[in-house]
Design a protein around this motif. Sequence first.
Motif, short mmCIF file in Angstrom:
data_model
loop_
_atom_site.label_atom_id
_atom_site.label_comp_id
_atom_site.label_asym_id
_atom_site.label_seq_id
_atom_site.Cartn_x
_atom_site.Cartn_y
_atom_site.Cartn_z
N ALA A 25 0.51 -1.02 -0.42
CA ALA A 25 0.04 -0.06 -0.15
C ALA A 25 0.85 1.18 -0.30
O ALA A 25 0.47 2.28 -0.38
CB ALA A 25 -1.14 0.28 0.96
N ALA A 26 2.05 0.89 0.85
CA ALA A 26 3.10 2.23 0.91
C ALA A 26 3.65 2.47 -0.40
O ALA A 26 4.20 3.74 -0.66
CB ALA A 26 4.03 2.40 1.23
N ARG A 27 3.96 1.56 -1.26
CA ARG A 27 4.68 2.03 -2.57
C ARG A 27 3.65 1.65 -3.82
O ARG A 27 4.47 2.22 -5.07
CB ARG A 27 5.76 0.04 -2.31
N MET A 28 2.87 1.40 -4.04
CA MET A 28 2.02 1.51 -4.86
C MET A 28 1.21 2.35 -5.03
O MET A 28 1.64 3.50 -4.52
CB MET A 28 0.86 0.44 -5.15
N GLN A 29 0.18 3.10 -6.23
CA GLN A 29 0.32 4.29 -6.67
C GLN A 29 -1.03 4.04 -6.21
O GLN A 29 -1.85 3.46 -5.65
CB GLN A 29 0.10 4.24 -7.56
N PRO A 30 -2.07 5.64 -6.06
CA PRO A 30 -3.11 5.60 -5.71
C PRO A 30 -4.35 5.21 -6.61
O PRO A 30 -5.44 4.63 -5.42
CB PRO A 30 -3.14 7.35 -5.64
N ASP A 31 -4.40 4.88 -7.85
CA ASP A 31 -4.91 4.34 -8.89
C ASP A 31 -5.06 2.06 -8.16
O ASP A 31 -5.52 1.84 -9.13
CB ASP A 31 -5.16 4.62 -10.22
N ASP A 32 -3.86 1.84 -7.99
CA ASP A 32 -3.38 1.35 -7.09
C ASP A 32 -4.41 -0.22 -6.18
O ASP A 32 -4.71 0.54 -5.73
CB ASP A 32 -2.22 0.28 -7.12
N LEU A 33 -4.83 -1.40 -5.82
CA LEU A 33 -5.59 -1.75 -5.52
C LEU A 33 -5.24 -2.81 -5.04
O LEU A 33 -4.27 -4.05 -5.29
CB LEU A 33 -6.98 -2.45 -6.22
N VAL A 34 -4.54 -3.08 -3.28
CA VAL A 34 -4.33 -3.97 -2.65
C VAL A 34 -5.41 -4.95 -2.35
O VAL A 34 -6.39 -4.10 -1.16
CB VAL A 34 -3.29 -3.43 -1.83
N LEU A 35 -5.90 -6.18 -2.18
CA LEU A 35 -6.73 -7.35 -1.28
C LEU A 35 -5.72 -7.68 -0.26
O LEU A 35 -4.88 -8.61 -0.35
CB LEU A 35 -7.08 -8.73 -2.76
N LEU A 36 -6.24 -7.68 0.88
CA LEU A 36 -5.73 -8.59 2.07
C LEU A 36 -6.92 -9.37 2.16
O LEU A 36 -8.21 -9.24 2.92
CB LEU A 36 -6.31 -7.16 3.14
N ARG A 58 -0.69 4.46 0.56
CA ARG A 58 -1.11 5.65 -0.26
C ARG A 58 -2.42 4.06 -1.74
O ARG A 58 -3.59 4.97 -2.61
CB ARG A 58 -0.07 5.63 -2.15
N ALA A 59 -2.05 3.39 -2.20
CA ALA A 59 -2.74 2.71 -2.74
C ALA A 59 -4.73 1.96 -1.81
O ALA A 59 -4.12 2.31 -0.68
CB ALA A 59 -2.40 1.24 -2.84
N ARG A 60 -5.05 1.91 -2.99
CA ARG A 60 -6.18 2.09 -2.01
C ARG A 60 -6.28 0.43 -1.61
O ARG A 60 -5.27 -0.46 -2.20
CB ARG A 60 -7.82 1.44 -3.08
N VAL A 61 -6.51 -0.08 -0.35
CA VAL A 61 -6.67 -1.16 0.47
C VAL A 61 -8.21 -1.72 0.64
O VAL A 61 -8.69 -1.06 1.80
CB VAL A 61 -6.20 -1.49 1.69
N GLU A 62 -8.21 -3.08 -0.34
CA GLU A 62 -9.61 -3.44 0.37
C GLU A 62 -9.57 -5.43 1.43
O GLU A 62 -8.75 -5.43 0.84
CB GLU A 62 -11.45 -3.75 -0.87
N GLY A 63 -10.82 -5.63 2.25
CA GLY A 63 -10.26 -6.63 2.64
C GLY A 63 -11.77 -7.49 1.75
O GLY A 63 -12.53 -7.05 1.14
N ARG A 64 -11.22 -9.11 1.62
CA ARG A 64 -11.19 -9.64 1.17
C ARG A 64 -11.62 -11.05 1.82
O ARG A 64 -10.32 -11.90 2.06
CB ARG A 64 -10.98 -10.05 0.03
N VAL A 65 -12.56 -11.60 2.18
CA VAL A 65 -12.68 -13.08 3.10
C VAL A 65 -12.26 -13.94 1.80
O VAL A 65 -13.10 -14.30 0.88
CB VAL A 65 -14.34 -13.21 3.88
#
Length: 295
Positions: A25-36, A58-65
């Motif tokens: 999330a810190a190294r990617m860009q604002p339009d990127d998405l990280v799925l936790l 910076r990147a978007r972070v979303e949780g996924r079960v």
Amino acid sequence: MTASRIALVTGANQGLGRALVEGLAARMQPDDLVLLTGRNPQRVSEAAHEVAQLPGSRARVEGRVLDVTDSGAIGRLADELRMRHGGLDVVISNAVARVLPDESQSARADEFIDVSNTATHAILRSFGPVLRPGGRLLVVASSLGTLGHLDPRLHHLFDGADLDQVEDAVESWRTAVHNKTAQEAGWPRWLNVPSKVAQVAAVRALAAERRERDLADDVLIASVCPGMVDTATSRPWFSDYSHAQSPTDAARAVLDLIFTEPVDPALYGELIRFGKPLPWHDGTPPIEQDRLLTP
């Protein structure tokens, strides 16, 4: 890495997995998405919210079960990401079942194998085909994943094996544990050893099939050894933690591997520790751990 990238980390509620999400999330860009991802909906939601609120994110972070023991769920998520985004760019398989030294290894074998090995196979099979050019697929293993840590009688099951053969070897091990013939056949009582060897062997098997095409597309498939990490899973196994890394420190080398371009061909398909490949045939069976374990 460019914008609009998709990353996914399994076993990401805490420890190394969460640190990897934070780093992405810190190294990617604002339009990127990280799925936790993780199994517990509340923990997944809370962890994703907390990471998204960190000052450095910076990147978007979303949780996924995601229950990694459900191969169908893994396949459905891969299909969803392919349909919505055309694939994804970073996959880190990090989930592990926690086993304590005073617990019966044989009694916990099914859960351990399902989380560490069956899930790894499903992730490789499902997410490998949807990696986009420049993608990274990493399986978190350990230095115990080198072949020499197994009894020589078992080497033929994993050395040069394809993915089907690795899966068959894992199921043979599982059956031997249930039939109480595992030690006679040479399998160590400590589940972590054959599990890690099988993880690395599975990565090597997939990489052998894809190497030429992947290197042309700057795609990296590899297993990684983060070194000793101070987590709730590993702490019960060691008495001296003076050299252990925090999850954040341990994540750094893995993240560097993800963001280094282009891919170093010498690292492709290998077990990598701190940026260097570990010899596949290295190691000796760690028989000393067996004396400490509950049958």
